[in-house]
Design a protein around this motif. Structure first.
Motif, PDB file in Angstrom:
ATOM      1  N   GLU A  35      -7.840 -23.659   5.935  1.00 51.72           N
ATOM      2  CA  GLU A  35      -7.397 -24.972   5.448  1.00 51.72           C
ATOM      3  C   GLU A  35      -5.872 -25.060   5.437  1.00 51.72           C
ATOM      4  OE1 GLU A  35      -7.956 -27.842   1.483  1.00 51.72           O
ATOM      5  OE2 GLU A  35      -8.805 -25.815   1.529  1.00 51.72           O
ATOM      6  N   ARG A  36      -5.216 -24.007   4.971  1.00 52.41           N
ATOM      7  CA  ARG A  36      -3.746 -24.030   4.953  1.00 52.41           C
ATOM      8  C   ARG A  36      -3.188 -23.965   6.371  1.00 52.41           C
ATOM      9  NH1 ARG A  36       0.919 -23.781   2.206  1.00 52.41           N
ATOM     10  NH2 ARG A  36       2.571 -22.381   2.959  1.00 52.41           N
ATOM     11  N   ALA A  37      -3.811 -23.158   7.231  1.00 54.59           N
ATOM     12  CA  ALA A  37      -3.336 -23.075   8.609  1.00 54.59           C
ATOM     13  C   ALA A  37      -3.416 -24.431   9.292  1.00 54.59           C
ATOM     14  CB  ALA A  37      -4.157 -22.039   9.375  1.00 54.59           C
ATOM     15  N   ALA A  38      -4.489 -25.165   9.050  1.00 57.20           N
ATOM     16  CA  ALA A  38      -4.633 -26.499   9.647  1.00 57.20           C
ATOM     17  C   ALA A  38      -3.566 -27.443   9.109  1.00 57.20           C
ATOM     18  CB  ALA A  38      -6.026 -27.044   9.355  1.00 57.20           C
ATOM     19  N   ALA A  39      -3.299 -27.351   7.799  1.00 56.71           N
ATOM     20  CA  ALA A  39      -2.273 -28.223   7.212  1.00 56.71           C
ATOM     21  C   ALA A  39      -0.880 -27.908   7.762  1.00 56.71           C
ATOM     22  CB  ALA A  39      -2.284 -28.070   5.685  1.00 56.71           C
ATOM     23  N   LEU A  40      -0.655 -26.645   8.133  1.00 57.76           N
ATOM     24  CA  LEU A  40       0.655 -26.238   8.654  1.00 57.76           C
ATOM     25  C   LEU A  40       0.787 -26.444  10.161  1.00 57.76           C
ATOM     26  CD1 LEU A  40       1.187 -22.912   6.651  1.00 57.76           C
ATOM     27  CD2 LEU A  40       2.216 -25.154   6.186  1.00 57.76           C
ATOM     28  N   GLY A  41      -0.292 -26.882  10.802  1.00 55.87           N
ATOM     29  CA  GLY A  41      -0.214 -27.172  12.227  1.00 55.87           C
ATOM     30  C   GLY A  41      -0.494 -26.002  13.146  1.00 55.87           C
ATOM     31  N   TYR A  42      -1.057 -24.916  12.611  1.00 53.25           N
ATOM     32  CA  TYR A  42      -1.416 -23.792  13.477  1.00 53.25           C
ATOM     33  C   TYR A  42      -2.547 -24.205  14.420  1.00 53.25           C
ATOM     34  CZ  TYR A  42       1.260 -20.184  11.001  1.00 53.25           C
ATOM     35  OH  TYR A  42       2.272 -19.410  10.474  1.00 53.25           O
ATOM     36  N   ALA A 222       1.121  -1.195 -13.984  1.00 56.39           N
ATOM     37  CA  ALA A 222       0.947  -1.094 -12.526  1.00 56.39           C
ATOM     38  C   ALA A 222       2.215  -0.641 -11.821  1.00 56.39           C
ATOM     39  CB  ALA A 222       0.488  -2.441 -11.966  1.00 56.39           C
ATOM     40  N   GLY A 223       3.372  -1.022 -12.346  1.00 57.39           N
ATOM     41  CA  GLY A 223       4.640  -0.586 -11.762  1.00 57.39           C
ATOM     42  C   GLY A 223       4.795  -0.981 -10.309  1.00 57.39           C
ATOM     43  N   ARG A 224       5.152  -0.013  -9.448  1.00 53.58           N
ATOM     44  CA  ARG A 224       5.437  -0.299  -8.057  1.00 53.58           C
ATOM     45  C   ARG A 224       4.183  -0.486  -7.198  1.00 53.58           C
ATOM     46  NH1 ARG A 224      10.755   3.309  -6.389  1.00 53.58           N
ATOM     47  NH2 ARG A 224      12.137   2.464  -8.011  1.00 53.58           N
ATOM     48  N   ARG A 225       3.035  -0.384  -7.820  1.00 56.20           N
ATOM     49  CA  ARG A 225       1.826  -0.701  -7.061  1.00 56.20           C
ATOM     50  C   ARG A 225       1.740  -2.196  -6.751  1.00 56.20           C
ATOM     51  NH1 ARG A 225      -1.528   2.727 -11.338  1.00 56.20           N
ATOM     52  NH2 ARG A 225      -1.448   4.805 -10.392  1.00 56.20           N
ATOM     53  N   LEU A 226       2.424  -3.007  -7.537  1.00 57.79           N
ATOM     54  CA  LEU A 226       2.398  -4.457  -7.330  1.00 57.79           C
ATOM     55  C   LEU A 226       3.321  -4.856  -6.191  1.00 57.79           C
ATOM     56  CD1 LEU A 226       2.547  -5.703 -11.035  1.00 57.79           C
ATOM     57  CD2 LEU A 226       0.525  -5.267  -9.625  1.00 57.79           C
ATOM     58  N   ALA A 227       2.991  -6.011  -5.586  1.00 62.86           N
ATOM     59  CA  ALA A 227       3.861  -6.555  -4.537  1.00 62.86           C
ATOM     60  C   ALA A 227       5.243  -6.829  -5.121  1.00 62.86           C
ATOM     61  CB  ALA A 227       3.253  -7.839  -3.981  1.00 62.86           C
ATOM     62  N   ARG A 228       6.288  -6.525  -4.344  1.00 61.87           N
ATOM     63  CA  ARG A 228       7.651  -6.683  -4.853  1.00 61.87           C
ATOM     64  C   ARG A 228       8.116  -8.139  -4.842  1.00 61.87           C
ATOM     65  NH1 ARG A 228      11.124  -2.021  -1.967  1.00 61.87           N
ATOM     66  NH2 ARG A 228       9.416  -1.894  -0.470  1.00 61.87           N
ATOM     67  N   ASN A 229       7.452  -8.979  -4.069  1.00 57.98           N
ATOM     68  CA  ASN A 229       7.753 -10.417  -4.092  1.00 57.98           C
ATOM     69  C   ASN A 229       6.518 -11.164  -3.595  1.00 57.98           C
ATOM     70  OD1 ASN A 229       7.786 -10.315  -1.217  1.00 57.98           O
ATOM     71  ND2 ASN A 229       9.974  -9.840  -1.228  1.00 57.98           N
ATOM     72  N   ALA A 230       6.654 -12.454  -3.417  1.00 56.18           N
ATOM     73  CA  ALA A 230       5.507 -13.293  -3.030  1.00 56.18           C
ATOM     74  C   ALA A 230       5.595 -13.736  -1.574  1.00 56.18           C
ATOM     75  CB  ALA A 230       5.424 -14.515  -3.951  1.00 56.18           C
ATOM     76  N   GLU A 231       6.219 -12.925  -0.726  1.00 56.67           N
ATOM     77  CA  GLU A 231       6.478 -13.351   0.652  1.00 56.67           C
ATOM     78  C   GLU A 231       5.271 -13.227   1.585  1.00 56.67           C
ATOM     79  OE1 GLU A 231       9.258 -14.785   1.961  1.00 56.67           O
ATOM     80  OE2 GLU A 231       9.810 -14.938  -0.156  1.00 56.67           O
ATOM     81  N   ARG A 232       4.242 -12.533   1.177  1.00 56.89           N
ATOM     82  CA  ARG A 232       3.116 -12.309   2.096  1.00 56.89           C
ATOM     83  C   ARG A 232       2.123 -13.474   2.062  1.00 56.89           C
ATOM     84  NH1 ARG A 232       1.905  -7.341   4.373  1.00 56.89           N
ATOM     85  NH2 ARG A 232       3.377  -5.652   3.933  1.00 56.89           N
ATOM     86  N   TYR A 233       2.634 -14.674   2.200  1.00 55.79           N
ATOM     87  CA  TYR A 233       1.765 -15.847   2.252  1.00 55.79           C
ATOM     88  C   TYR A 233       1.784 -16.420   3.666  1.00 55.79           C
ATOM     89  CZ  TYR A 233       6.041 -18.668   1.834  1.00 55.79           C
ATOM     90  OH  TYR A 233       7.279 -19.237   2.039  1.00 55.79           O
ATOM     91  N   LEU A 234       0.881 -17.324   3.945  1.00 54.15           N
ATOM     92  CA  LEU A 234       0.798 -17.932   5.271  1.00 54.15           C
ATOM     93  C   LEU A 234       1.914 -18.968   5.378  1.00 54.15           C
ATOM     94  CD1 LEU A 234      -0.665 -18.041   7.946  1.00 54.15           C
ATOM     95  CD2 LEU A 234      -2.254 -19.704   6.973  1.00 54.15           C
ATOM     96  N   LYS A 235       2.985 -18.587   6.065  1.00 54.51           N
ATOM     97  CA  LYS A 235       4.185 -19.422   6.118  1.00 54.51           C
ATOM     98  C   LYS A 235       4.088 -20.469   7.227  1.00 54.51           C
ATOM     99  CE  LYS A 235       7.270 -15.901   4.213  1.00 54.51           C
ATOM    100  NZ  LYS A 235       8.458 -15.053   4.397  1.00 54.51           N
ATOM    101  N   PRO A 236       4.794 -21.578   7.077  1.00 53.49           N
ATOM    102  CA  PRO A 236       4.852 -22.560   8.155  1.00 53.49           C
ATOM    103  C   PRO A 236       5.453 -21.932   9.407  1.00 53.49           C
ATOM    104  CG  PRO A 236       5.703 -23.478   6.104  1.00 53.49           C
ATOM    105  CD  PRO A 236       5.528 -22.011   5.873  1.00 53.49           C
ATOM    106  N   PRO A 237       4.963 -22.296  10.574  1.00 53.86           N
ATOM    107  CA  PRO A 237       5.522 -21.727  11.810  1.00 53.86           C
ATOM    108  C   PRO A 237       7.036 -21.901  11.917  1.00 53.86           C
ATOM    109  CG  PRO A 237       3.489 -22.892  12.278  1.00 53.86           C
ATOM    110  CD  PRO A 237       3.814 -23.176  10.854  1.00 53.86           C
ATOM    111  N   ALA A 238       7.542 -23.041  11.466  1.00 55.49           N
ATOM    112  CA  ALA A 238       8.989 -23.269  11.542  1.00 55.49           C
ATOM    113  C   ALA A 238       9.749 -22.281  10.667  1.00 55.49           C
ATOM    114  CB  ALA A 238       9.311 -24.704  11.122  1.00 55.49           C
ATOM    115  N   GLU A 239       9.176 -21.923   9.522  1.00 50.36           N
ATOM    116  CA  GLU A 239       9.820 -20.955   8.636  1.00 50.36           C
ATOM    117  C   GLU A 239       9.845 -19.572   9.274  1.00 50.36           C
ATOM    118  OE1 GLU A 239       9.141 -19.266   4.108  1.00 50.36           O
ATOM    119  OE2 GLU A 239       8.540 -21.325   4.596  1.00 50.36           O
TER     120      GLU A 239
END
Length: 684
Positions: A35-42, A222-239
């Motif tokens: 659904e998100r990929a379709a909204a982003l134009g993939y 949890a410490g360093r077992r957690l993701a260090r940021n939220a960057e691993r999302y399905l980004k827009p192709p332009a981004e």
């Protein structure tokens, strides 16, 4: 605009995306990602889950509906590389190789575990494309570039790509520079990806919760077992194009690779087994012959209505090329009879005179005036569904093991059951991760079992306060949000209660197999709905305690009965024994299958069943449909003479007369559509 002056949506394709079917390692369902990929134009998207293709059917179905090209892949655990190797499926041969590799890995390991070695990829990598990222830089086991060298040898130079990612982490750029040099040294393409683990940045808290569940820890520890940021999302192709503007060729390579891959899961190649008919017979002619033999046994005399119905059914079965399916179910029933195991077809199969004649079911659908189209019609375009009830315990297990032996450990398997987070399991898991007090978790578990809270805040704050929890203080607000988000996400793979899939040839060419927790059981990686969507045929072999009790009762009666008396079986039980109905009218039904619930016992003295059809109505009346549709009291009032029997239209009286003008059965709905709208049975 991204590389080469083209629009970014025309250049970048995300080729490394994981769904919640990586089990606690990603936070979005396949449908959400699509659904998100379709909204982003993939125009295309690749799904690469851990050690399986568990989410591939749902991903394929959703992507096709959204107009997105679905690319299937997997992250394979490689033991001697100490890493996971993402692969993409380029061809049907590649898909078969992937399924066989995963099956080999899973069947030799305990449930939920398994790994392959690099050597096992040799000779089984055709049609697969390997993606190697930062793990290629590890030198301890294979030397500098040693892993890439091994993969080029196994997959071929044209089927290996090197992957770079950017998540704004300090060490990434040094690694990416080395990866570019490796790609140049081995003359393989460099691609970029985002290693997606969730569809939207807002899902990062849920991803952290799943990480804590996987590591059996709390969010505070949890410490360093957690993701260090939220960057691993399905980004827009332009981004992504802007992020990798210094590597236009790597962006363009994602499009080139996506264009190259043409495999679709519509090309699974699944085939149902053939039944070995005698020489000179076809499946259809043999089915016709044994059906007529059985009909003369069941129908005494074999009257014209039964003849006409059987002829009509056989003609449709032959037209749809389903004779082999009926023969294989008949063969399983014959095995049960030969072993002295009671067996009974349930569900809509009881609408088929062919099933009745073959001994699969025990109710005469002609005499009961049942509609065959509820079971099978040309318009539905799907396989029939014949479920077999068996005595629970060892007798049922003998039947299951017989099917395994007859069709082979690579030709038959149970369907899976995807265990998902629901009300109470979600409450316990999320509460533990947040470090909440066990007493609070227990109260929330009892409170949040109400389905309306999933979608609405109505009454939630009030009920939280009534239970001693402040909806605006502490971790309660975050808990409720995460509790909602985790609903329906996969937790782990279980085993269906009795669904078995059979295949002509190797089933592990179609779907990976793995061990169930129960010894001697093998399951496919898909549940019954996924199998149906992929055209894989399932036969249910279900265990019922009451079937065991019935079999023991029949054996006792037949052993102690007078010499020469007719053998008592399911289809010869007298339907009009007055003592049985006296017992039912008194609601003396503790331990009696179907009529022992409180609601049934409360209804029996009011309905006062006096015939077998009354009992059919009794069982059907206390169901969610009639209860929600407010049909129970109108029927009981009409039966007791407190209300007149009325029909919406005179033409419906023949259909509704037996249920006093109140529609209770699917057959009635179908016949109403046929009468009112002029539909055929299949259209209805």
């Amino acid at each position: 605009r991204g590389a080469r002056g083209l629009k970014a949506t025309h250049v970048y394709i995300e080729l490394h995306c994981s769904s919640a079917f990586s089990f606690l390692e990603a936070a979005s369902l396949p449908e959400t990602l699509v659904e998100r990929a379709a909204a982003l134009g993939y125009s295309a998207l690749a799904l690469i889950d851990r050690d399986g293709v568990y989410g591939a059917p749902r991903f394929h179905k959703a992507a096709r509906a959204a107009g997105i090209k679905p690319i299937i892949g997997c992250e394979i655990t490689i033991e001697d590389a100490g890493t996971r190797l993402p692969v993409l499926v380029e061809s049907r041969e590649g898909y078969q190789n992937l399924c066989r590799l995963l099956t080999r890995m899973k069947l030799r390991a305990p449930k939920g575990e398994g790994a392959l070695t690099l050597a096992e990829l040799d000779g089984h990598a055709r049609g697969l494309i390997a993606i190697v990222g930062h793990e290629a830089l590890a030198v301890s086991r294979h030397g500098v570039g040693g892993l890439v060298d091994r993969l080029v040898g196994a997959f071929g130079r044209d089927n290996v790509v090197i992957e770079a990612q950017r998540h704004f982490l300090r060490e990434e750029e040094t690694a990416n520079a080395m990866l570019r040099e490796l790609a140049a040294a081995f003359h393989v393409p460099l691609i970029v990806s985002n290693g997606v683990r969730f569809a939207d940045p807002a899902e990062r808290p849920l991803f952290d919760v799943l990480t804590c569940i996987r590591h059996k820890t709390t969010i505070d520890q949890a410490g360093r077992r957690l993701a260090r940021n939220a960057e691993r999302y399905l980004k827009p192709p332009a981004e992504m194009a802007a992020l990798f503007a210094d590597h236009p060729e790597a962006l363009a390579a994602t499009r080139d690779l996506a264009d190259r891959i043409q495999y679709s899961m519509a090309d699974l190649g699944y085939r149902f087994p053939d039944y070995p008919v005698p020489a000179g017979e076809t499946a259809s002619s043999f089915l016709r012959a044994i059906t007529l033999v059985g009909a003369r046994e069941r129908y005494r005399p074999f009257h014209d209505r039964a003849r006409a119905q059987i002829a009509c059914e056989l003609a449709l079965i032959e037209k749809l090329d389903l004779a082999g399916y009926f023969l294989i179910v008949w063969d399983i029933v014959n095995f049960c009879r030969g072993q002295g195991i009671l067996v009974q077809g349930r569900g809509s199969a009881a609408n088929s005179a062919v099933c009745y004649s073959l001994g699969i079911t025990a109710v005469d659908p002609v005499g009961m005036d049942l509609l065959f189209e509820r079971f099978l019609s040309e318009e539905r375009g799907e396989w029939p569904d014949i479920d077999l009830d068996l005595p629970s315990g060892d007798r049922r297990e003998r039947v299951i093991q017989h099917v395994y032996e007859k069709y082979g450990r690579r030709g038959a398997a149970m369907t899976a059951n995807v265990i998902t987070y629901r009300d109470r399991s979600a409450t316990r898991e999320v509460g533990k991760v947040l470090g909440m007090d066990p007493a609070h978790i227990d109260r929330l578990s009892k409170l949040l079992g109400r389905f309306e809270y999933v979608e609405s805040d109505a009454g939630l704050a009030r009920d939280l306060r009534a239970s001693g929890l402040d909806p605006e203080q502490g971790r309660v607000p975050g808990f409720v949000d995460l509790w909602r988000r985790i609903q329906d996400l996969p937790r782990h793979l279980g085993q269906h209660s009795g669904g078995m899939v059979l295949c002509r040839g190797r089933l592990d060419d179609v779907v990976p197999l793995e061990n169930a927790s129960m010894p001697g059981r093998v399951v496919v990686q898909w549940d019954k709905d996924d199998c149906a969507d992929m055209g894989i045929v399932k036969i249910d072999l279900l265990g019922l305690g009451m079937m065991a009790a019935l079999q023991d009762a029949f054996e006792t009666l037949n052993r102690r009965g007078p010499a020469g008396a007719e053998r008592i079986d399911l289809w010869t039980i007298p339907p009009d024994d007055p003592a049985v109905y006296d017992m039912l009218q008194r609601a003396d039904t503790v331990g009696i299958f179907q009529v022992e619930s409180r609601a049934q016992m409360a209804t029996l003295p009011r309905l006062k069943p006096a015939t077998f059809y009354d009992l059919v109505v009794e069982v059907a009346l206390i169901r969610p449909g009639p209860i929600v549709g407010q049909m129970v009291h109108p029927y009981l009032d009409r039966r007791a003479g407190r209300a007149p029997v009325e029909y919406p239209h005179p033409s419906l009286e023949p259909i509704l007369a037996r249920t006093l003008g109140v529609p209770l059965f699917q057959e009635q709905l179908l016949r109403m559509a046929m009468t009112v709208a002029g539909f055929t049975g299949g259209q209805a």
